[in-house]
Design a protein around this motif. Structure first.
Motif, mmCIF file in Angstrom:
data_model
loop_
_atom_site.group_PDB
_atom_site.id
_atom_site.type_symbol
_atom_site.label_atom_id
_atom_site.label_comp_id
_atom_site.label_asym_id
_atom_site.label_seq_id
_atom_site.Cartn_x
_atom_site.Cartn_y
_atom_site.Cartn_z
ATOM 1 N N LEU A 77 0.928 -0.999 -0.162
ATOM 2 C CA LEU A 77 0.069 -0.004 0.041
ATOM 3 C C LEU A 77 0.793 1.173 -0.057
ATOM 4 N N ASN A 78 1.933 1.236 0.319
ATOM 5 C CA ASN A 78 3.071 2.330 0.305
ATOM 6 C C ASN A 78 2.574 3.188 1.060
ATOM 7 N N ARG A 79 2.390 2.745 2.396
ATOM 8 C CA ARG A 79 2.201 3.509 3.517
ATOM 9 C C ARG A 79 2.777 3.261 4.810
ATOM 10 N N PRO A 80 3.217 4.353 5.535
ATOM 11 C CA PRO A 80 3.878 4.007 6.708
ATOM 12 C C PRO A 80 3.078 3.473 7.484
ATOM 13 N N VAL A 81 3.485 2.370 8.519
ATOM 14 C CA VAL A 81 2.652 1.437 9.376
ATOM 15 C C VAL A 81 3.253 1.418 10.731
ATOM 16 N N TYR A 82 2.454 1.799 11.703
ATOM 17 C CA TYR A 82 3.075 1.820 13.124
ATOM 18 C C TYR A 82 2.097 0.617 13.808
ATOM 19 N N ALA A 83 2.933 -0.214 14.203
ATOM 20 C CA ALA A 83 2.249 -1.378 15.185
ATOM 21 C C ALA A 83 2.898 -1.011 16.598
ATOM 22 N N ILE A 84 1.634 -0.784 17.312
ATOM 23 C CA ILE A 84 1.767 -0.333 18.682
ATOM 24 C C ILE A 84 1.418 -1.483 19.855
ATOM 25 N N ASP A 85 2.084 -1.199 20.895
ATOM 26 C CA ASP A 85 1.580 -1.860 22.137
ATOM 27 C C ASP A 85 0.459 -1.238 22.982
ATOM 28 N N LEU A 86 -0.535 -1.576 23.111
ATOM 29 C CA LEU A 86 -1.388 -1.047 24.111
ATOM 30 C C LEU A 86 -0.813 -0.974 25.541
ATOM 31 N N ARG A 87 -1.214 -0.164 26.415
ATOM 32 C CA ARG A 87 -1.107 -0.161 27.903
ATOM 33 C C ARG A 87 -1.148 -1.717 28.369
ATOM 34 N N ASN A 88 -0.347 -2.144 29.350
ATOM 35 C CA ASN A 88 -0.111 -3.393 29.830
ATOM 36 C C ASN A 88 -0.047 -4.533 28.990
ATOM 37 N N HIS A 89 0.547 -4.295 27.743
ATOM 38 C CA HIS A 89 0.992 -5.159 26.745
ATOM 39 C C HIS A 89 2.438 -4.872 26.361
ATOM 40 N N GLY A 90 2.853 -5.895 25.758
ATOM 41 C CA GLY A 90 4.284 -5.858 25.114
ATOM 42 C C GLY A 90 5.364 -4.976 25.876
ATOM 43 N N ASP A 91 5.853 -3.762 25.253
ATOM 44 C CA ASP A 91 6.902 -2.913 25.856
ATOM 45 C C ASP A 91 6.265 -1.631 26.604
#
Length: 301
Positions: A77-91
């Motif tokens: 799609l030629n789009r920037p992608v942000y994969a986020i961690d919600l609070r209390n998850h991941g980092d």
């Protein structure tokens, strides 16, 4: 009201050249919560119409779950992608409050801090309700909404989540030093190896060699009822008129046929993509999911 798409065929996913991926970064919100994220750059320089995608995981998940698909979307799609961690998850930060209003505020704060405008929000399960809440709150403008196997209704969580918490608490108390020992306990609560592997991505080894959960089990256990709720109950008072895609697993109960009229009242421009799988749509049928999202977003360019 909605367009039902034909069943999607699964085909072998083509080789994808890796995108540039920065080590994960964090953004501190005004509330003090820190949101961790991975950023995937598009293959070519993005233009104004190539608005960013923000990818939001489900309960007990993390940005890591959406990494491969984020690379695909950035490329195709030629789009920037942000994969986020919600609070209390991941980092991301741990916080005793865990409900959809708080999660939506975090996403809104993240968009503001990153100066992201007119984004596409993609969320699975808990992330789907979070994305829907952001759209309906209308505090931050977004262009498109993609909900993966969840609906804007109060509905009981799958009984498995409560069982997972019991198993995770048991593991937490045992002080194991091997992941295989933790998996043996978790097997008492979940037979599926892929689901157990998904849950065990939250397990880490402490300085003393003991396996510990990187997520706050107590906070998330206390929040299970909140995760079944939805913060809006009157479509006459809260409605989002933008383009929305609801991708559902046909073997899952989270977006049943009887819920579709409610979906249409909250999101009158929604389209529906049925995928022959259960709740874990992205991991069970990644090619079907990819095809549905790419087709939907390319239609909006």
């Amino acid at each position: 009201m909605f367009a039902r798409r034909a069943g999607l065929l699964r085909v072998q996913q083509p080789f994808i050249k890796p995108n540039a991926l920065r080590p994960f970064s964090t953004t501190e919100l005004g509330s003090g919560v820190k949101i961790a994220y991975d950023f995937f750059e598009p293959a070519k320089e993005a233009t104004a119409k190539d608005a960013p995608i923000v990818f939001i995981h489900g309960l007990f998940g993390s940005k890591r779950n959406n990494g491969s698909m984020s690379k695909v979307f950035a490329r195709e799609l030629n789009r920037p992608v942000y994969a986020i961690d919600l609070r209390n998850h991941g980092d991301s930060s741990h916080d005793p409050r865990h409900d959809y209003t708080a999660l939506a505020e975090d996403v809104e704060g993240f968009l503001e801090k990153q100066n992201i405008k007119d984004s596409t929000l993609i969320g699975h399960s808990m992330g789907a309700k979070t994305a829907m809440a952001v759209a309906l709150r209308k505090k931050t403008p977004i262009s498109n909404l993609i909900s993966v196997d969840n609906a804007p209704v109060d509905a009981a969580l799958h009984s498995g989540f409560a069982k997972y918490v019991k198993g995770m608490k048991k593991i937490e108390e045992a002080g194991f030093k091997k992941q295989s020992e933790a998996d043996a306990v978790l097997k008492e609560y979940e037979e599926s190896m892929p689901v157990r592997q998904f849950l065990l991505t939250n397990l880490m080894r402490g300085p003393d060699g003991v396996m510990k959960w990187r997520i706050p089990i107590k906070y998330l256990s206390d929040a299970l009822n909140n995760m079944a709720d939805f913060p809006f109950n009157n479509p006459d008072e809260a409605r989002w008129e933008g383009p929305a895609l609801f991708v559902r697993g046909t073997k899952s109960h989270y977006v049943a046929d009887e819920m579709l009229p409610t979906v249409g009242r909250f999101f009158p421009r929604f389209e529906l993509a049925d995928v022959d799988c259960g709740h874990w749509v992205i991991s069970e049928k990644p090619e079907d999911f990819r095809k549905a999202v790419v087709e939907f977003l390319q239609d909006k360019e």
